[in-house]
Design a protein around this motif. Structure first.
Motif, short mmCIF file in Angstrom:
data_model
loop_
_atom_site.label_atom_id
_atom_site.label_comp_id
_atom_site.label_asym_id
_atom_site.label_seq_id
_atom_site.Cartn_x
_atom_site.Cartn_y
_atom_site.Cartn_z
N ASP A 1 -4.59 7.46 -2.05
CA ASP A 1 -3.48 8.37 -2.37
C ASP A 1 -3.98 9.55 -3.19
N LEU A 2 -4.82 9.27 -4.16
CA LEU A 2 -5.35 10.35 -5.00
C LEU A 2 -6.20 11.32 -4.19
N ARG A 3 -7.05 10.77 -3.32
CA ARG A 3 -7.91 11.63 -2.52
C ARG A 3 -7.09 12.50 -1.58
N ASN A 4 -6.07 11.92 -0.95
CA ASN A 4 -5.21 12.69 -0.04
C ASN A 4 -4.47 13.80 -0.78
N GLU A 5 -4.00 13.46 -2.00
CA GLU A 5 -3.26 14.45 -2.77
C GLU A 5 -4.18 15.59 -3.21
N GLN A 6 -5.39 15.25 -3.58
CA GLN A 6 -6.34 16.28 -4.02
C GLN A 6 -6.74 17.20 -2.88
N GLU A 7 -6.89 16.62 -1.69
CA GLU A 7 -7.26 17.42 -0.53
C GLU A 7 -6.13 18.35 -0.10
N SER A 8 -4.89 17.87 -0.23
CA SER A 8 -3.76 18.68 0.21
C SER A 8 -3.32 19.70 -0.84
N LYS A 9 -3.58 19.40 -2.13
CA LYS A 9 -3.17 20.32 -3.20
C LYS A 9 -4.32 20.49 -4.19
N PRO A 10 -5.40 21.09 -3.78
CA PRO A 10 -6.58 21.19 -4.65
C PRO A 10 -6.35 21.99 -5.93
N LYS A 11 -5.46 22.97 -5.89
CA LYS A 11 -5.25 23.81 -7.07
C LYS A 11 -4.36 23.13 -8.10
N SER A 12 -3.33 22.44 -7.65
CA SER A 12 -2.36 21.87 -8.60
C SER A 12 -2.58 20.37 -8.83
N PHE A 13 -3.62 19.81 -8.26
CA PHE A 13 -3.84 18.36 -8.36
C PHE A 13 -4.00 17.93 -9.82
N ASP A 14 -3.23 16.90 -10.17
CA ASP A 14 -3.29 16.32 -11.52
C ASP A 14 -3.33 14.80 -11.35
N ARG A 15 -4.48 14.21 -11.60
CA ARG A 15 -4.68 12.79 -11.35
C ARG A 15 -3.66 11.91 -12.10
N ALA A 16 -3.52 12.14 -13.38
CA ALA A 16 -2.61 11.33 -14.18
C ALA A 16 -1.17 11.47 -13.70
N LYS A 17 -0.80 12.69 -13.31
CA LYS A 17 0.56 12.93 -12.84
C LYS A 17 0.84 12.19 -11.53
N VAL A 18 -0.14 12.19 -10.63
CA VAL A 18 0.04 11.50 -9.34
C VAL A 18 0.19 9.99 -9.57
N LEU A 19 -0.64 9.43 -10.42
CA LEU A 19 -0.55 8.00 -10.70
C LEU A 19 0.80 7.63 -11.31
N GLN A 20 1.29 8.50 -12.21
CA GLN A 20 2.58 8.22 -12.83
C GLN A 20 3.71 8.32 -11.81
N GLN A 21 3.60 9.24 -10.88
CA GLN A 21 4.62 9.34 -9.83
C GLN A 21 4.65 8.08 -8.97
N ILE A 22 3.48 7.57 -8.63
CA ILE A 22 3.41 6.32 -7.84
C ILE A 22 4.06 5.19 -8.62
N ARG A 23 3.74 5.09 -9.89
CA ARG A 23 4.31 4.03 -10.72
C ARG A 23 5.83 4.18 -10.84
N ASN A 24 6.29 5.38 -11.08
CA ASN A 24 7.73 5.62 -11.24
C ASN A 24 8.50 5.29 -9.96
N ASN A 25 7.92 5.62 -8.82
CA ASN A 25 8.59 5.31 -7.55
C ASN A 25 8.77 3.80 -7.39
N CYS A 26 7.75 3.05 -7.77
CA CYS A 26 7.85 1.59 -7.68
C CYS A 26 8.91 1.05 -8.64
N ALA B 1 0.82 -1.21 0.00
CA ALA B 1 0.00 0.00 0.00
C ALA B 1 0.86 1.26 0.00
N THR B 2 2.17 1.10 0.15
CA THR B 2 3.06 2.27 0.16
C THR B 2 4.21 2.01 -0.83
N ARG B 3 5.37 1.73 -0.32
CA ARG B 3 6.50 1.39 -1.16
C ARG B 3 6.88 -0.07 -0.91
N PHE B 4 7.37 -0.74 -1.94
CA PHE B 4 7.79 -2.11 -1.79
C PHE B 4 9.10 -2.15 -1.01
#
Length: 460
Positions: free
Chosen positions: A204-229, A173-176
């Motif tokens: 993760d998406l909901r938390n990111e949107q709540e913390s950064k409502p103005k700059s939130f980018d769904r596709a960008k957040v998902l790609q960051q999660i994937r890239n970290n893995c 649910a976080t990092r491997f």
């Protein structure tokens, strides 16, 4: 309508042999082989339920006129398909969402009977089996996270009976962590497949949107999660290890459909059918793939029965006259569809239809459970469905149409006559059942999404 009837009958006789009245045995054998090959060419290799080697062997027997050998190979293939088992190992650290993932694959909610317990701290050191409620040959195994044991990866795999699983799913649910990486390396060294699943991405998406409502980018957040893995995998020399981002709350979102396609592609062909049946019907594409798998199973059974009946009919020289008489009687008496069959066959038909409804989740029990979840009357869900009362209706079916028109197309060859007659009884009626139920499943899927949308986003 008349043209469609003729086309269906001609196709039927072509499938089981040559519909011309005068053909040589060699031509009949070539036509049988060509029909067999042509049918399975309609499905992609990754979705066929028999392997290319088995298909080639059957075609070879048919071309050589060895009907009994072809029938035997088909029978063995069907047994292997029907007896296939799936054992799926799910591992990961406590709190990673293993239990929710297992429940989602079994189409169970956290409070349903038999569901894997969620929201508890893992204390067991033993693997726990969870059979699929509809498919007892499918078992999902909840393995203790390697970090919760004192065993090194090799000993861990031996303790959890590594050889029994078709593949491993490693959930985080976080990092491997290092333990996950070492386990994956060990699984790979033992020639088994493993798949990394990054769960709870919806949170993760909901938390990111709540913390950064103005700059939130769904596709960008998902790609960051994937890239970290992927970065962690690369740093630990795990090449070509895809990661699948999922939400256990909504399997139709994110990478779950891609995960399913990947698992299917990697499984041995005899296990394809069982996998296609048990996977959740999350969208219309999933329903169609299940329908295609069942169509192949029906066709093989009908083809086998047609071959067997054709062989038996060689000794029955009066069969053609008998069938003509029966068909005429059925037409003149306007016989309802179920009266064409004996009592045992009628019960079998009811069992087949009932089984299809269970497979696609439109049976009474599934509808009751869904109505409760959606907070709507079960009658609302049933309103748009046809399959619940299908056998009670007197309307002409494909089977009845074939029977009432078969007289005009009966070939003189006794093998083809009995084969075509038997094939039609098995294939076309079951296909009608299957198509009706699959279409009902799509109707129910749309109703479910529509109702959920109203519940999540009430309209004033």
């Amino acid at each position: 309508m008349a043209q469609m009837i003729c086309l269906n009958i001609l196709y039927l006789l072509t499938v089981i042999g040559q519909f011309s009245f005068v053909t040589s045995h060699d031509e009949q054998h070539q036509d049988l082989a060509s029909s067999f090959s042509a049918y399975f060419s309609n499905f992609s290799v990754g979705r066929n339920i028999i392997s290319q080697a088995i298909s080639a062997l059957i075609e070879s027997h048919l071309r050589n006129g060895n009907i009994q050998a072809a029938n035997s190979v088909i029978s063995d293939a069907l047994k292997e398909i029907d007896n296939a088992t799936l054992n799926i190992a799910v591992t990961g650290e406590s709190g990673a969402g293993k239990s929710s993932f297992i429940n989602a694959l079994r189409e169970l909610g956290p409070e349903d009977e038999g569901a894997a317990p969620t929201g508890v701290v893992e204390t067991t050191m033993e693997r726990i089996p969870y059979k699929h409620p509809k498919f007892p040959r499918v078992t999902l195994w909840d393995l203790p996270g390697i970090g919760s044991t004192n065993f090194p990866p090799k000993d861990y795999l031996q303790k959890v009976k590594f050889v029994e699983y078709d593949f491993f799913i490693i959930v985080s649910a976080t990092r491997f962590k290092n333990n996950d990486i070492e386990l994956a390396k060990m699984i790979k060294s033992m020639k088994k497949n493993f798949y990394f699943v990054r769960s709870k991405v919806d949170i993760d998406l909901r938390n990111e949107q709540e913390s950064k409502p103005k700059s939130f980018d769904r596709a960008k957040v998902l790609q960051q999660i994937r890239n970290n893995c992927l970065r962690i995998f690369n740093e630990n020399n795990i090449d070509e290890a895809p990661v699948f981002l999922i939400s256990n709350r909504d399997l139709s979102e994110y990478d779950f459909p891609i995960l399913i396609d990947t698992l299917l592609r990697d499984l041995p062909t005899p296990k394809h059918h069982m996998f296609m049946l048990f996977k959740p019907d999350i969208n219309e594409a999933a329903i169609e793939s299940k329908r295609d798998s069942l169509k192949q199973r029906i066709w093989l059974e009908a083809f086998k029965a047609g071959l067997k009946a054709g062989l038996e009919a060689v000794l029955e020289s009066d069969l053609k006259a008998t069938v003509k008489t029966a068909v005429k009687a059925a037409v003149n008496a306007a016989v309802p569809i179920l009266d064409i069959f004996c009592d045992g066959e009628v019960e079998k038909l009811k069992e087949i239809l009932s089984n299809y409804r269970v497979l696609f989740g439109v049976d009474d029990e599934s509808l009751q459970r869904l109505a409760k979840d959606l907070q709507v009357p079960v009658e609302q869900l049933k309103a748009g469905l046809i399959s619940p009362g299908l056998l009670e209706k007197k309307a002409k079916s494909i089977e009845y149409i074939l029977l009432t028109n078969l007289e005009n197309f009966i070939p003189s060859n006794i093998f083809l006559l009995r084969g075509a007659f038997t094939f039609s009884k098995i294939y076309y009626l079951q296909l009608q059942f299957l198509d009706t139920v699959a279409d009902d499943a799509k109707v129910l899927l749309k109703e479910t999404y529509s109702t959920k949308k109203k519940l999540d986003f009430p309209i004033n």
